[in-house]
Design a protein around this motif. Structure first.
Motif, short mmCIF file in Angstrom:
data_model
loop_
_atom_site.label_atom_id
_atom_site.label_comp_id
_atom_site.label_asym_id
_atom_site.label_seq_id
_atom_site.Cartn_x
_atom_site.Cartn_y
_atom_site.Cartn_z
N GLU A 141 0.81 -1.49 -0.19
CA GLU A 141 -0.08 -0.18 0.65
C GLU A 141 0.87 1.05 -0.20
O GLU A 141 0.24 2.27 -0.69
CB GLU A 141 -1.31 0.03 1.35
N ILE A 142 2.05 0.89 0.75
CA ILE A 142 2.45 2.50 0.57
C ILE A 142 3.61 2.59 -0.38
O ILE A 142 3.20 3.60 -0.80
CB ILE A 142 4.00 2.46 2.36
N SER A 143 3.68 1.45 -0.69
CA SER A 143 4.51 1.59 -2.21
C SER A 143 4.36 2.53 -2.85
O SER A 143 4.29 2.94 -4.07
CB SER A 143 5.81 0.16 -2.50
N VAL A 144 3.10 1.76 -3.71
CA VAL A 144 2.01 2.13 -4.25
C VAL A 144 1.83 3.34 -4.03
O VAL A 144 1.94 4.95 -5.60
CB VAL A 144 0.58 1.52 -4.97
N LYS A 145 1.51 4.54 -3.11
CA LYS A 145 1.26 6.39 -2.70
C LYS A 145 2.95 6.41 -3.11
O LYS A 145 2.66 7.59 -3.25
CB LYS A 145 1.34 5.83 -0.98
N ILE A 146 4.09 5.61 -2.61
CA ILE A 146 4.96 7.02 -2.65
C ILE A 146 6.28 6.31 -3.98
O ILE A 146 6.98 6.61 -3.59
CB ILE A 146 5.86 6.58 -1.18
N LEU A 147 5.91 5.40 -4.24
CA LEU A 147 6.91 4.67 -5.17
C LEU A 147 6.77 5.85 -6.64
O LEU A 147 5.65 6.00 -7.18
CB LEU A 147 7.29 3.27 -6.18
N LYS A 148 7.83 5.77 -7.33
CA LYS A 148 7.78 6.51 -8.67
C LYS A 148 7.48 4.97 -10.05
O LYS A 148 7.33 3.93 -9.55
CB LYS A 148 9.74 6.63 -9.06
N PRO A 149 6.79 5.78 -11.08
CA PRO A 149 6.50 4.95 -12.35
C PRO A 149 7.52 4.32 -12.34
O PRO A 149 9.24 4.81 -12.17
CB PRO A 149 6.06 5.47 -13.10
N GLY A 150 7.71 3.03 -12.91
CA GLY A 150 9.16 1.62 -12.81
C GLY A 150 9.89 1.97 -11.23
O GLY A 150 10.88 0.95 -11.77
N GLY A 151 9.13 1.80 -10.34
CA GLY A 151 10.04 1.20 -8.94
C GLY A 151 10.22 0.18 -8.82
O GLY A 151 9.40 -0.36 -9.38
N SER A 152 10.30 0.03 -7.27
CA SER A 152 10.88 -1.48 -7.23
C SER A 152 9.74 -1.56 -6.11
O SER A 152 10.57 -1.23 -5.11
CB SER A 152 12.62 -1.82 -7.51
N PHE A 153 9.49 -3.23 -5.42
CA PHE A 153 9.01 -3.22 -4.14
C PHE A 153 9.45 -4.41 -3.75
O PHE A 153 9.23 -5.69 -4.64
CB PHE A 153 7.90 -3.52 -4.61
#
Ligand SMILES: C[S@@+](CC[C@H](N)C(=O)[O-])C[C@H]1O[C@@H](n2cnc3c(N)ncnc32)[C@H](O)[C@@H]1O
Length: 241
Positions: A141-153
């Motif tokens: 949930e946090i990742s989709v909020k704070i990541l850039k498009p193209g980001g990793s999780f």
């Protein structure tokens, strides 16, 4: 039992190697192996380490992003300072913690979120696995909020009920999703890491809360009671056991 645990602990090569290499936890080697295989962090990246205490993953992240990067670690427990990292104390299920995380990267999106988050284990596998699933969903949930498009999780998960729902929720948001079991995970361990890369841009990915999706899936499986959690907040999680 205690004797066997002690002997295994003493024999554990990763623990010895961590001590010799200056890492605070053997788990540092899990992130190193994830990074070697999947390259989730790059020089200059901003990285959030979720559930960072005592700081092994944070140490590895600082090495990978170099002096131009930014590593922010967050945990319920205070972590001793790690050179080159900013460390926060907070519960990632709380909105105020997420605000602090965003603020520590100057309001800019992050390149990667790595999460080794894990509950305090009770020893009852079903309970531990359910709480772990909830925490992993919060990390997503946090990742989709704070990541850039193209980001990793990256997130830890325990094999068991609902893990497929977590994998599906990741697949709806990242174009690359793989399960990975680092050699440094104990042989007996049922833990697995989900490695997700290339977050799809907002217009192209499913909107809505991953926690809610997973909670609805659990409800369909009869694991969460019907009608519960109608107004669940993604920052709070979905568990009602
Ligand atoms: C396995 S440890 C992490 C070890 C770390 N990756 C390392 O290499 O040193 C899992 C951590 O998740 C943290 N944690 C669990 N629930 C949390 C929550 N709601 N918010 C923040 N941290 C949490 C625990 O306090 C614990 O320190």
């Amino acid at each position: 039992m205690a004797k066997r645990w002690y002997q295994e602990h003493q024999r554990d090569p990763w623990r010895r190697q961590a001590k010799n290499s200056g890492y605070r936890a053997r788990s540092a080697f899990k992130l190193k192996q994830i990074q070697e295989r999947h390259g989730v962090m790059r020089l200059g990246d901003s990285v959030l380490d979720v559930g960072c205490h005592p700081g092994g993953w944070t140490q590895v992240a600082v090495e990978e992003v170099g002096s131009n990067g930014n590593v922010v670690g967050v945990d319920l427990h205070a972590t001793d300072p790690v050179d080159g990292a900013q460390l926060l104390v907070g519960d990632v299920r709380k909105g105020e913690t997420i605000e602090a995380i965003i603020e520590r990267n100057g309001g800019q999106p992050y390149n990667a979120v790595v999460s080794d988050i894990s509950p305090r284990l009770t020893g009852r596998y079903d309970t531990d696995q359910a709480i772990s699933l909830e925490l992993s969903a919060v990390a997503l949930e946090i990742s989709v909020k704070i990541l850039k498009p193209g980001g990793s999780f990256v997130t830890k998960a325990f094999q068991g009920t609902g893990i497929e729902l977590l994998v599906e929720a990741c697949k709806k948001r990242f174009s690359f999703v793989r399960r990975f079991s680092p050699v440094a995970s104990r042989n007996s361990s049922s833990e697995v890491y989900l490695v997700c890369k290339n977050m799809v841009p907002l217009g192209k990915r499913l909107k809505g809360s991953p926690s809610l999706e997973i909670a609805n899936g659990l409800r369909k499986l009869g694991i969460l009671p019907d009608g519960d959690d109608e107004d669940v907040s993604p920052a709070v999680g979905f568990r009602r056991i």
